[in-house]
Design a protein around this motif. Structure first.
Motif, PDB file in Angstrom:
ATOM      1  N   HIS A 180      -3.334 -47.965 -54.728  1.00 26.06           N
ATOM      2  CA  HIS A 180      -4.229 -48.829 -56.240  1.00 26.06           C
ATOM      3  C   HIS A 180      -4.820 -50.065 -55.638  1.00 26.06           C
ATOM      4  N   GLU A 226      10.437 -44.798 -53.835  1.00 27.61           N
ATOM      5  CA  GLU A 226      10.168 -46.278 -54.698  1.00 27.61           C
ATOM      6  C   GLU A 226       9.185 -46.570 -53.391  1.00 27.61           C
ATOM      7  N   ALA A 252       5.987 -45.406 -54.238  1.00 27.96           N
ATOM      8  CA  ALA A 252       4.995 -45.553 -55.676  1.00 27.96           C
ATOM      9  C   ALA A 252       4.617 -47.144 -55.870  1.00 27.96           C
ATOM     10  N   HIS A 253       5.092 -47.693 -54.863  1.00 25.32           N
ATOM     11  CA  HIS A 253       4.573 -49.900 -54.810  1.00 25.32           C
ATOM     12  C   HIS A 253       2.887 -49.450 -54.342  1.00 25.32           C
ATOM     13  N   GLU A 262       0.599 -46.173 -56.984  1.00 26.70           N
ATOM     14  CA  GLU A 262       0.862 -45.818 -58.051  1.00 26.70           C
ATOM     15  C   GLU A 262      -0.672 -45.528 -59.019  1.00 26.70           C
TER      16      GLU A 262
END
Length: 216
Positions: free
Chosen positions: A98, A145, A148-149, A152
């Motif tokens: 991201h 988790e 996902a950081h 995203e």
């Protein structure tokens, strides 16, 4: 006396070539990673060279780690391992982090820049440029988790990569394989598990033989 050499295959990729174990982050053994499995399947007349680096992108600078931009390193890597019969490129996932803000189409442009480099690389051995096989990386799955950081908002873009990568290969007349029908990601949503590595390697074996010949 005629001296022959092994068929040299360079596997140029990211953590899914390096062998990043989902969830633990440890490195899989050579015999568990897809290049090692491909080596075993092909046999002694082939030399499968691993060039996997965690975080490697096609053509984008990683602000938190140096040396990840493949466009800046591919030429040196090709010369380092020359002469080569086949270059396998499996990149793209890290383009979608991201903080890089890269679309699937921009990632495909990054891939095109690598294909341009490879197509003009004859090395100091004055041989022809190697054949090139592009492998579209597996789509992003259910993210852990930690992942996902980093990824995203990347799931939809990852689903586009196979299509745009196939289109990017056409002008360079290189071969293309979509990994998604044969291998899926593991528990963290990004990295191949042991089964995925094996599935990918066995799917690539006949493609590799068709591209550079089967000594047997």
């Amino acid at each position: 006396m005629l001296v022959t050499r092994e068929h040299a295959i360079l596997c140029f990729g990211d953590s899914n070539t390096w062998g990043y174990q989902p969830l633990t982050g440890e490195r899989m053994r050579r015999t568990e990673r897809w290049p090692g499995i491909l080596q075993h399947a092909l046999g002694a007349d082939f030399n499968v060279i691993e060039e996997g680096l965690n975080g490697r992108t096609t053509a984008f600078d990683e602000p938190f780690r140096d040396g990840r931009n493949a466009r800046k390193t591919l030429l040196a890597v090709l010369d380092s391992h020359a002469p080569l019969d086949l270059l396998i490129i499996m990149l793209g996932t890290n383009d979608l982090k991201h903080h890089l803000n890269v679309s699937a189409h921009e990632s495909a442009r990054g891939l095109s820049s690598l294909l341009q480099i490879a197509s003009h690389n004859g090395s100091t051995f004055n041989q022809n440029a190697p054949n090139v096989l592009v492998v579209a990386p597996p789509k992003i799955g259910n993210l852990s988790e930690l992942m996902a950081h980093h990824f995203e908002g990347s799931v939809a873009r990852s689903a586009e990569l196979a299509m745009v990568y196939k289109d990017a290969c056409a002008p360079w007349s290189c071969s293309f394989v979509d990994s998604n029908p044969v291998a899926s990601v593991g528990e963290d949503g990004i990295h191949l598990n042991q089964q995925g590595h094996r599935q990918l390697a066995l799917a690539l074996e006949p493609v590799v033989r068709s591209l550079i010949g089967d000594p047997a």
